[in-house]
Design a protein around this motif. Structure first.
Motif, PDB file in Angstrom:
ATOM      1  N   PRO A   1      32.218 -31.217 -12.844  1.00 42.98           N
ATOM      2  CA  PRO A   1      31.224 -31.811 -13.744  1.00 42.98           C
ATOM      3  C   PRO A   1      31.148 -31.051 -15.072  1.00 42.98           C
ATOM      4  O   PRO A   1      31.223 -29.824 -15.109  1.00 42.98           O
ATOM      5  N   PHE A   2      30.984 -31.793 -16.146  1.00 38.38           N
ATOM      6  CA  PHE A   2      30.882 -31.220 -17.487  1.00 38.38           C
ATOM      7  C   PHE A   2      29.471 -30.695 -17.756  1.00 38.38           C
ATOM      8  O   PHE A   2      29.273 -29.836 -18.603  1.00 38.38           O
ATOM      9  N   GLN A   3      28.492 -31.199 -17.039  1.00 35.99           N
ATOM     10  CA  GLN A   3      27.090 -30.897 -17.295  1.00 35.99           C
ATOM     11  C   GLN A   3      26.770 -29.398 -17.400  1.00 35.99           C
ATOM     12  O   GLN A   3      26.119 -28.984 -18.362  1.00 35.99           O
ATOM     13  N   PRO A   4      27.194 -28.554 -16.444  1.00 33.25           N
ATOM     14  CA  PRO A   4      26.802 -27.140 -16.565  1.00 33.25           C
ATOM     15  C   PRO A   4      27.356 -26.458 -17.817  1.00 33.25           C
ATOM     16  O   PRO A   4      26.700 -25.590 -18.399  1.00 33.25           O
ATOM     17  N   PHE A   5      28.529 -26.868 -18.251  1.00 28.79           N
ATOM     18  CA  PHE A   5      29.122 -26.259 -19.444  1.00 28.79           C
ATOM     19  C   PHE A   5      28.360 -26.683 -20.696  1.00 28.79           C
ATOM     20  O   PHE A   5      28.064 -25.859 -21.562  1.00 28.79           O
ATOM     21  N   LEU A   6      28.041 -27.979 -20.786  1.00 30.02           N
ATOM     22  CA  LEU A   6      27.289 -28.474 -21.935  1.00 30.02           C
ATOM     23  C   LEU A   6      25.886 -27.878 -21.941  1.00 30.02           C
ATOM     24  O   LEU A   6      25.364 -27.502 -22.992  1.00 30.02           O
ATOM     25  N   LYS A   7      25.290 -27.755 -20.785  1.00 34.23           N
ATOM     26  CA  LYS A   7      23.951 -27.171 -20.673  1.00 34.23           C
ATOM     27  C   LYS A   7      23.963 -25.716 -21.133  1.00 34.23           C
ATOM     28  O   LYS A   7      23.061 -25.270 -21.842  1.00 34.23           O
ATOM     29  N   ASN A   8      24.992 -24.947 -20.743  1.00 28.98           N
ATOM     30  CA  ASN A   8      25.097 -23.545 -21.151  1.00 28.98           C
ATOM     31  C   ASN A   8      25.351 -23.385 -22.644  1.00 28.98           C
ATOM     32  O   ASN A   8      24.998 -22.361 -23.222  1.00 28.98           O
ATOM     33  N   ALA A   9      25.963 -24.381 -23.280  1.00 30.93           N
ATOM     34  CA  ALA A   9      26.179 -24.330 -24.725  1.00 30.93           C
ATOM     35  C   ALA A   9      24.866 -24.513 -25.481  1.00 30.93           C
ATOM     36  O   ALA A   9      24.759 -24.137 -26.640  1.00 30.93           O
ATOM     37  N   GLU A  10      23.859 -25.083 -24.814  1.00 34.82           N
ATOM     38  CA  GLU A  10      22.539 -25.344 -25.374  1.00 34.82           C
ATOM     39  C   GLU A  10      22.602 -26.153 -26.675  1.00 34.82           C
ATOM     40  O   GLU A  10      22.443 -25.605 -27.767  1.00 34.82           O
TER      41      GLU A  10
END
Length: 166
Positions: free
Chosen positions: A89-98
């Motif tokens: 999933p891409f979600q955790p990476f995008l979330k960590n980029a804030e």
């Protein structure tokens, strides 16, 4: 082909992604079955509780030693990793980029200067395919982008070089 990709733009933190290490990540999903089975949205605490409960039950029933079934399960998991087709999933990476508060879209850069634009909400749902039949995506990778609903599972976005948050 570059084997790393970036998340940049209107984000608090620029993120560098290396798909070569995702095979060891517990968040990976089998793309052969991902779009056909109903996805369960469990949180980490619930998964942890279930895993501990299963271990406890196993120890009560079989004792605290490793029974032969565990050895065969480990062998099966190793075989699956060597021959499987996986995504993450891409979600955790995008979330960590804030992403910044004004950010509305994520641009997927791919191919020869081509772009696909998704809303932030759509981008949170995409899956990044990183291996096929146990091998990294060297020819048309490093990742393939699959939409959450699986509508492009036969024709994913290939040759992805980065993500720009706008």
């Amino acid at each position: 082909m570059v084997s790393i990709i970036f998340i940049r733009g209107k984000v608090k933190f620029n993120i560098t992604l290396d798909p070569g290490v995702w095979i060891f990540d517990d968040r990976k999903a089998d793309l052969n079955t991902y779009f056909t089975k109903k996805q369960e949205n469990e949180d980490a605490i619930e998964r942890y509780t279930k895993a501990i409960s299963n271990q406890w039950d196993r120890e009560i029933m079989e004792g605290a030693v490793y029974p032969p079934t565990l050895k065969t399960e480990v062998k099966f998991e190793k075989e699956k990793v060597l021959t499987g087709t996986f995504g993450i999933p891409f979600q955790p990476f995008l979330k960590n980029a804030e992403p910044e508060s004004g950010a509305k879209n994520v641009v997927i850069e791919y191919g020869e200067n081509e772009q696909a634009v998704l809303s932030i909400e759509e981008a949170y749902g995409i899956i990044l395919g990183f291996s096929k039949d146990g091998k990294p995506l060297r020819e048309d990778g490093p990742v393939h982008v699959y939409y959450q609903d699986g509508s492009n599972k036969d024709h994913p976005i290939k040759n992805v070089s980065g993500f720009i948050v706008e």
